[in-house]
Design a protein around this motif. Structure first.
Motif, PDB file in Angstrom:
ATOM      1  N   ILE A 297       0.868  -1.174   0.000  1.00 60.08           N
ATOM      2  CA  ILE A 297       0.000   0.000   0.000  1.00 60.08           C
ATOM      3  C   ILE A 297       0.904   1.223   0.000  1.00 60.08           C
ATOM      4  CG2 ILE A 297      -1.837   1.237   1.193  1.00 60.08           C
ATOM      5  CD1 ILE A 297      -2.587  -1.404   2.570  1.00 60.08           C
ATOM      6  N   ILE A 298       0.784   2.060  -1.032  1.00 54.38           N
ATOM      7  CA  ILE A 298       1.619   3.241  -1.164  1.00 54.38           C
ATOM      8  C   ILE A 298       0.743   4.483  -1.205  1.00 54.38           C
ATOM      9  CG2 ILE A 298       3.429   1.948  -2.371  1.00 54.38           C
ATOM     10  CD1 ILE A 298       2.427   3.252  -4.989  1.00 54.38           C
ATOM     11  N   GLY A 299       1.364   5.644  -1.026  1.00 52.46           N
ATOM     12  CA  GLY A 299       0.634   6.893  -1.081  1.00 52.46           C
ATOM     13  C   GLY A 299       1.289   7.928  -0.196  1.00 52.46           C
ATOM     14  N   PRO A 300       0.931   9.205  -0.348  1.00 56.84           N
ATOM     15  CA  PRO A 300       1.557  10.271   0.430  1.00 56.84           C
ATOM     16  C   PRO A 300       1.182  10.203   1.909  1.00 56.84           C
ATOM     17  CG  PRO A 300      -0.269  11.126  -0.871  1.00 56.84           C
ATOM     18  CD  PRO A 300      -0.063   9.715  -1.307  1.00 56.84           C
ATOM     19  N   ASN A 301       1.928  10.935   2.728  1.00 62.98           N
ATOM     20  CA  ASN A 301       1.621  11.012   4.154  1.00 62.98           C
ATOM     21  C   ASN A 301       0.199  11.521   4.363  1.00 62.98           C
ATOM     22  OD1 ASN A 301       4.184  10.180   4.843  1.00 62.98           O
ATOM     23  ND2 ASN A 301       4.978  12.237   5.176  1.00 62.98           N
ATOM     24  N   GLY A 302      -0.497  10.909   5.322  1.00 63.39           N
ATOM     25  CA  GLY A 302      -1.848  11.359   5.652  1.00 63.39           C
ATOM     26  C   GLY A 302      -2.916  10.887   4.696  1.00 63.39           C
ATOM     27  N   SER A 303      -2.558   9.981   3.795  1.00 65.04           N
ATOM     28  CA  SER A 303      -3.537   9.534   2.799  1.00 65.04           C
ATOM     29  C   SER A 303      -4.463   8.447   3.320  1.00 65.04           C
ATOM     30  CB  SER A 303      -2.820   9.025   1.545  1.00 65.04           C
ATOM     31  OG  SER A 303      -1.944   7.954   1.873  1.00 65.04           O
ATOM     32  N   GLY A 304      -4.095   7.811   4.451  1.00 65.49           N
ATOM     33  CA  GLY A 304      -4.950   6.779   5.027  1.00 65.49           C
ATOM     34  C   GLY A 304      -4.392   5.371   4.928  1.00 65.49           C
TER      35      GLY A 304
ATOM     36  N   THR B 128       3.837   3.937 -12.551  1.00 59.29           N
ATOM     37  CA  THR B 128       4.109   4.739 -13.745  1.00 59.29           C
ATOM     38  C   THR B 128       4.408   6.171 -13.334  1.00 59.29           C
ATOM     39  OG1 THR B 128       1.808   5.444 -14.066  1.00 59.29           O
ATOM     40  CG2 THR B 128       2.472   3.336 -15.069  1.00 59.29           C
ATOM     41  N   ALA B 129       5.101   6.892 -14.209  1.00 63.41           N
ATOM     42  CA  ALA B 129       5.428   8.294 -13.936  1.00 63.41           C
ATOM     43  C   ALA B 129       4.157   9.116 -13.739  1.00 63.41           C
ATOM     44  CB  ALA B 129       6.275   8.853 -15.080  1.00 63.41           C
ATOM     45  N   GLU B 130       3.130   8.812 -14.514  1.00 65.03           N
ATOM     46  CA  GLU B 130       1.878   9.572 -14.410  1.00 65.03           C
ATOM     47  C   GLU B 130       1.220   9.370 -13.044  1.00 65.03           C
ATOM     48  OE1 GLU B 130       3.097   8.999 -18.476  1.00 65.03           O
ATOM     49  OE2 GLU B 130       2.674   7.515 -16.901  1.00 65.03           O
ATOM     50  N   ASN B 131       1.188   8.119 -12.579  1.00 63.77           N
ATOM     51  CA  ASN B 131       0.570   7.858 -11.277  1.00 63.77           C
ATOM     52  C   ASN B 131       1.382   8.459 -10.132  1.00 63.77           C
ATOM     53  OD1 ASN B 131      -1.691   6.503 -12.187  1.00 63.77           O
ATOM     54  ND2 ASN B 131      -0.742   4.482 -12.082  1.00 63.77           N
ATOM     55  N   LEU B 132       2.704   8.373 -10.206  1.00 59.69           N
ATOM     56  CA  LEU B 132       3.539   8.943  -9.145  1.00 59.69           C
ATOM     57  C   LEU B 132       3.386  10.458  -9.102  1.00 59.69           C
ATOM     58  CD1 LEU B 132       6.801   6.802  -9.447  1.00 59.69           C
ATOM     59  CD2 LEU B 132       4.789   6.427  -8.006  1.00 59.69           C
ATOM     60  N   LYS B 133       3.262  11.075 -10.250  1.00 66.04           N
ATOM     61  CA  LYS B 133       3.042  12.528 -10.301  1.00 66.04           C
ATOM     62  C   LYS B 133       1.703  12.883  -9.662  1.00 66.04           C
ATOM     63  CE  LYS B 133       2.488  16.306 -13.645  1.00 66.04           C
ATOM     64  NZ  LYS B 133       2.540  16.673 -15.096  1.00 66.04           N
ATOM     65  N   ALA B 134       0.666  12.119  -9.973  1.00 69.99           N
ATOM     66  CA  ALA B 134      -0.658  12.393  -9.411  1.00 69.99           C
ATOM     67  C   ALA B 134      -0.697  12.131  -7.903  1.00 69.99           C
ATOM     68  CB  ALA B 134      -1.709  11.542 -10.127  1.00 69.99           C
ATOM     69  N   LEU B 135       0.045  11.118  -7.445  1.00 72.46           N
ATOM     70  CA  LEU B 135       0.040  10.760  -6.030  1.00 72.46           C
ATOM     71  C   LEU B 135       0.857  11.726  -5.179  1.00 72.46           C
ATOM     72  CD1 LEU B 135       0.474   6.873  -6.108  1.00 72.46           C
ATOM     73  CD2 LEU B 135      -1.428   8.092  -5.054  1.00 72.46           C
ATOM     74  N   TYR B 136       2.063  12.025  -5.645  1.00 67.19           N
ATOM     75  CA  TYR B 136       3.024  12.729  -4.794  1.00 67.19           C
ATOM     76  C   TYR B 136       3.355  14.148  -5.261  1.00 67.19           C
ATOM     77  CZ  TYR B 136       3.873   8.022  -2.995  1.00 67.19           C
ATOM     78  OH  TYR B 136       3.717   6.783  -2.446  1.00 67.19           O
ATOM     79  N   GLY B 137       2.871  14.541  -6.447  1.00 70.26           N
ATOM     80  CA  GLY B 137       3.218  15.854  -6.959  1.00 70.26           C
ATOM     81  C   GLY B 137       4.684  15.966  -7.316  1.00 70.26           C
ATOM     82  N   VAL B 138       5.268  14.873  -7.770  1.00 69.57           N
ATOM     83  CA  VAL B 138       6.692  14.841  -8.111  1.00 69.57           C
ATOM     84  C   VAL B 138       6.856  14.246  -9.503  1.00 69.57           C
ATOM     85  CG1 VAL B 138       8.935  13.807  -7.523  1.00 69.57           C
ATOM     86  CG2 VAL B 138       7.433  14.635  -5.716  1.00 69.57           C
TER      87      VAL B 138
END
Length: 268
Positions: free
Chosen positions: A35-42, A230-240
């Motif tokens: 399970i991945i995602g930014p801090n505070g995402s749940g 994918t680069a697109e998903n990482l950008k959408a998830l983390y803003g990077v």
């Protein structure tokens, strides 16, 4: 028949603050899931609900089709083990004593450790490479050794589902890799279903078969590593902005990401 773990319309939160409004999730294969995602995402909140440590505000979590909160704790513990992010035990406790606690679901009140218990403890110590440290005190162990001791305790339960909350936290890169390779071998040797919360994206991509990406209390994406990493998903998830590519290592290929210098505003 595979064990199943499901979240059906779960709403999760603490003290009136809702973290996850509604979530649907099904785990029905013996695979490694991160399970991945930014801090505070749940992410950790979701794992706590799956492990019975957090009661949903609405909806339910089902273990093999039955509400996990309606099942006897011992029955749950014989199927599923959880290694939380922060665990504590008296420093003067030995490794063997700690691992023996994993046999509690199988023992009656005041019952002595049986021959079967001893065999399970020995197997758990051997699987984690801790058999030569069974008489060591916990406060004499390194961070990596302590983490393996706790993992051995979880394995002594003989679970078929193993839940890990950020298992590589506080470990250096050597011990991180040791632990991740151990988790992979346990999955392969014992057909364990492993569900982990991970911050290290490259570990998640390398050692998992399935990724569940969580953002703002909802599942943003769920699928195989090539589908989700994918680069697109990482950008959408983390803003990077990141470059994702496959590398060859030891005769096999796995994906890695290389973040760029710039960060995007959150939500961009």
């Amino acid at each position: 028949m595979n064990d199943t773990l499901e979240a059906k319309g779960v709403k999760l939160g603490y003290g009136g603050k809702v973290i996850i409004e509604q979530m649907q999730l099904a785990i029905d294969q013996p695979e490694i899931i991160s399970i991945i995602g930014p801090n505070g995402s749940g992410k950790s909140t979701l794992l706590k609900a799956l492990s019975r440590l957090l009661t949903p505000l609405a909806g339910c979590v089902l273990l093999n089709g039955r509400d996990i909160h309606q099942l006897p704790p011992r029955e749950v513990a014989k199927t599923m083990a959880i290694l939380p992010q922060s665990v504590q035990a008296p420093g003067d406790m030995t490794v063997c004593d700690l691992v023996a606690y994993g046999r509690m679901p199988y023992q009656r009140m005041f019952e002595q450790i049986s021959t079967e218990d001893e065999a399970c403890i020995a197997a758990a110590l051997a699987a984690t490479g801790m058999e030569k440290m069974l008489h060591r005190r916990l406060d004499s162990l390194s961070g990596g050794e302590r983490q393996r001791a706790w993992l051995a305790m979880a394995l002594a339960q003989q679970p078929r589902i193993l839940l890990l909350d950020e298992p590589t936290t506080y470990l250096d890169i050597h011990h991180q890799l040791e632990l991740m390779k151990l988790v992979r071998s346990l999955h392969q040797d014992r057909r364990l279903t492993v569900v982990m919360v991970l911050h290290d994206l490259n570990h998640a991509a390398r050692f998992s078969q399935r990724l569940i990406a969580v953002k703002d209390g909802r599942i943003f994406a769920d699928g195989s590593v090539p589908e989700i990493f994918t680069a697109e998903n990482l950008k959408a998830l983390y803003g990077v902005e990141a470059t994702v590519m496959a590398i060859e290592q030891g005769g096999s290929s796995h994906l890695v990401c290389f973040p760029h210098d710039s960060c995007l505003p959150q939500g961009a």
